[in-house]
Design a protein around this motif. Structure first.
Motif, PDB file in Angstrom:
ATOM      1  N   UNK A  31       0.485  -1.229   0.114  1.00 20.47           N
ATOM      2  CA  UNK A  31      -0.268  -0.289  -0.012  1.00 20.47           C
ATOM      3  C   UNK A  31       0.753   1.666  -0.161  1.00 20.47           C
ATOM      4  N   UNK A  32       2.081   0.909   0.367  1.00 20.80           N
ATOM      5  CA  UNK A  32       3.145   2.203  -0.261  1.00 20.80           C
ATOM      6  C   UNK A  32       2.434   3.675   1.864  1.00 20.80           C
ATOM      7  N   UNK A  33       2.035   2.537   3.173  1.00 22.97           N
ATOM      8  CA  UNK A  33       1.995   2.956   3.845  1.00 22.97           C
ATOM      9  C   UNK A  33       2.638   2.553   4.364  1.00 22.97           C
ATOM     10  N   UNK A  34       2.667   3.669   6.192  1.00 26.23           N
ATOM     11  CA  UNK A  34       3.292   3.118   7.413  1.00 26.23           C
ATOM     12  C   UNK A  34       1.941   2.916   8.243  1.00 26.23           C
ATOM     13  N   UNK A  35       2.827   1.742   9.074  1.00 24.90           N
ATOM     14  CA  UNK A  35       1.741   1.295   9.795  1.00 24.90           C
ATOM     15  C   UNK A  35       1.437   2.013  11.528  1.00 24.90           C
ATOM     16  N   UNK A  36       1.474   2.974  11.479  1.00 27.07           N
ATOM     17  CA  UNK A  36       1.503   4.142  12.688  1.00 27.07           C
ATOM     18  C   UNK A  36      -0.209   4.304  12.880  1.00 27.07           C
ATOM     19  N   UNK A  39      -1.757   7.820  12.748  1.00 25.86           N
ATOM     20  CA  UNK A  39      -2.172   7.667  11.508  1.00 25.86           C
ATOM     21  C   UNK A  39      -3.496   7.554  10.265  1.00 25.86           C
ATOM     22  N   UNK A  40      -3.607   6.298  10.764  1.00 23.51           N
ATOM     23  CA  UNK A  40      -4.145   4.985  10.282  1.00 23.51           C
ATOM     24  C   UNK A  40      -5.931   5.927  11.152  1.00 23.51           C
ATOM     25  N   UNK A  41      -5.664   5.818  12.470  1.00 24.08           N
ATOM     26  CA  UNK A  41      -6.986   6.502  13.374  1.00 24.08           C
ATOM     27  C   UNK A  41      -7.381   7.662  12.192  1.00 24.08           C
ATOM     28  N   UNK A  42      -6.800   8.711  12.061  1.00 24.77           N
ATOM     29  CA  UNK A  42      -6.417  10.006  12.124  1.00 24.77           C
ATOM     30  C   UNK A  42      -7.326  10.165  10.680  1.00 24.77           C
ATOM     31  N   UNK A  43      -7.142   8.794  10.225  1.00 28.55           N
ATOM     32  CA  UNK A  43      -7.857   8.878   8.733  1.00 28.55           C
ATOM     33  C   UNK A  43      -8.531   8.477   8.350  1.00 28.55           C
ATOM     34  N   UNK A  44      -9.319   7.969   8.801  1.00 30.53           N
ATOM     35  CA  UNK A  44     -10.752   7.049   9.410  1.00 30.53           C
ATOM     36  C   UNK A  44     -11.520   8.127   9.906  1.00 30.53           C
ATOM     37  N   UNK A  45     -10.670   8.929  10.906  1.00 29.05           N
ATOM     38  CA  UNK A  45     -11.653   9.570  11.550  1.00 29.05           C
ATOM     39  C   UNK A  45     -12.229  11.364  10.422  1.00 29.05           C
ATOM     40  N   UNK A  46     -10.999  11.565   9.846  1.00 28.26           N
ATOM     41  CA  UNK A  46     -11.007  12.443   9.081  1.00 28.26           C
ATOM     42  C   UNK A  46     -12.556  12.812   8.263  1.00 28.26           C
ATOM     43  N   UNK A  47     -12.837  13.682   7.266  1.00 26.11           N
ATOM     44  CA  UNK A  47     -13.375  14.439   6.464  1.00 26.11           C
ATOM     45  C   UNK A  47     -13.522  13.761   5.183  1.00 26.11           C
ATOM     46  N   UNK A  48     -12.693  12.798   4.865  1.00 21.87           N
ATOM     47  CA  UNK A  48     -12.301  12.156   3.688  1.00 21.87           C
ATOM     48  C   UNK A  48     -12.441  11.336   3.312  1.00 21.87           C
ATOM     49  N   UNK A  57     -10.395  -2.535   7.271  1.00 23.23           N
ATOM     50  CA  UNK A  57      -9.543  -3.273   7.322  1.00 23.23           C
ATOM     51  C   UNK A  57      -8.539  -3.618   8.775  1.00 23.23           C
ATOM     52  N   UNK A  58      -7.533  -2.382   8.567  1.00 23.44           N
ATOM     53  CA  UNK A  58      -6.406  -2.923   9.518  1.00 23.44           C
ATOM     54  C   UNK A  58      -6.797  -2.607  10.675  1.00 23.44           C
ATOM     55  N   UNK A  59      -8.020  -1.309  11.532  1.00 20.59           N
ATOM     56  CA  UNK A  59      -8.364  -1.048  13.261  1.00 20.59           C
ATOM     57  C   UNK A  59      -9.281  -2.609  13.044  1.00 20.59           C
ATOM     58  N   UNK A  60      -9.788  -2.999  12.304  1.00 18.31           N
ATOM     59  CA  UNK A  60     -10.320  -3.794  12.601  1.00 18.31           C
ATOM     60  C   UNK A  60      -9.692  -5.452  12.788  1.00 18.31           C
ATOM     61  N   UNK A  61      -8.518  -5.428  12.324  1.00 23.83           N
ATOM     62  CA  UNK A  61      -8.110  -6.792  12.915  1.00 23.83           C
ATOM     63  C   UNK A  61      -7.563  -6.747  13.930  1.00 23.83           C
TER      64      UNK A  61
END
Length: 144
Positions: A31-36, A39-48, A57-61
Motif C-alpha cells: 500500500x505504500x503506507x506506514x503502519x502508524x 495516522x491510521x485512526x486519524x485517517x478514518x476520523x477525517x472528513x475525507x 481493515x487494519x483497525x478491525x484486525x
C-alpha cells in the motif's frame, strides 16, 4: 499493568515482534503506507473517506486479534492501577502528543526506525527517555 513473568518467554516475544514487523512491511510494500496507529485512526476520523478501506481493515484486525486470542488461549487479565479519569487524561495527552510529534510510537518506533528516519530516531529517543524518567519518578519519588 504487570507483566506475567511466569508465562513470558523470549520466543513468544520474538514471534510477536516478527508478526508486527511483517504486518508493517506488508502494508508498506503493498500500500505504500506506514503502519502508524495514530495516522491510521486519524485517517478514518477525517472528513475525507475515500481510500480508507485498508484503514478500516487494519483497525478491525486490531479488534479481532485479541478476541481470537481470548478464545484460543488463556484469557488476559490486565491489572490497571489507576482511576478511569487518569486513563482518559492520559489518552488525551497521548493523542495530542502524536499529533505534535507527527506520529505515534508504532509509526516512529517500528516503521520509522526500519527506514532509518532521523526524525523517528529522535522521537523514539525522546519517548524512551521520557518513559524512563516517568517510571523513576513514580517508583522513587512518588512511591508505588
Amino acid at each position: 499493568m504487570n507483566i506475567d513473568w511466569v508465562h513470558f518467554t523470549p520466543l513468544s516475544a520474538a514471534i510477536g515482534g516478527l508478526m508486527i514487523g511483517a504486518a508493517a512491511a506488508i502494508l508498506l510494500l503493498f500500500n505504500g503506507r506506514i503502519a502508524g496507529i495514530s495516522g491510521i485512526l486519524g485517517g478514518v476520523l477525517s472528513t475525507k473517506q475515500q481510500g480508507n478501506g485498508w484503514r478500516w481493515a487494519f483497525l478491525l484486525g486490531m479488534l479481532i486479534a485479541p478476541t481470537l486470542f481470548y478464545f484460543f488461549d488463556r484469557p488476559l487479565s490486565p491489572v490497571i492501577e489507576t482511576s478511569p479519569w487518569m486513563l482518559i487524561i492520559a489518552g488525551i495527552l497521548v493523542g495530542a502528543g502524536t499529533r505534535l510529534g507527527n506520529g505515534c510510537t508504532s509509526g516512529h518506533g517500528i516503521c520509522g526506525l526500519a527506514r532509518l528516519s532521523r526524525r523517528s530516531m529522535v522521537a523514539v529517543l525522546i519517548f524512551m527517555v521520557t518513559a524512563f524518567i516517568t517510571v523513576y519518578i513514580q517508583r522513587h519519588v512518588i512511591g508505588g
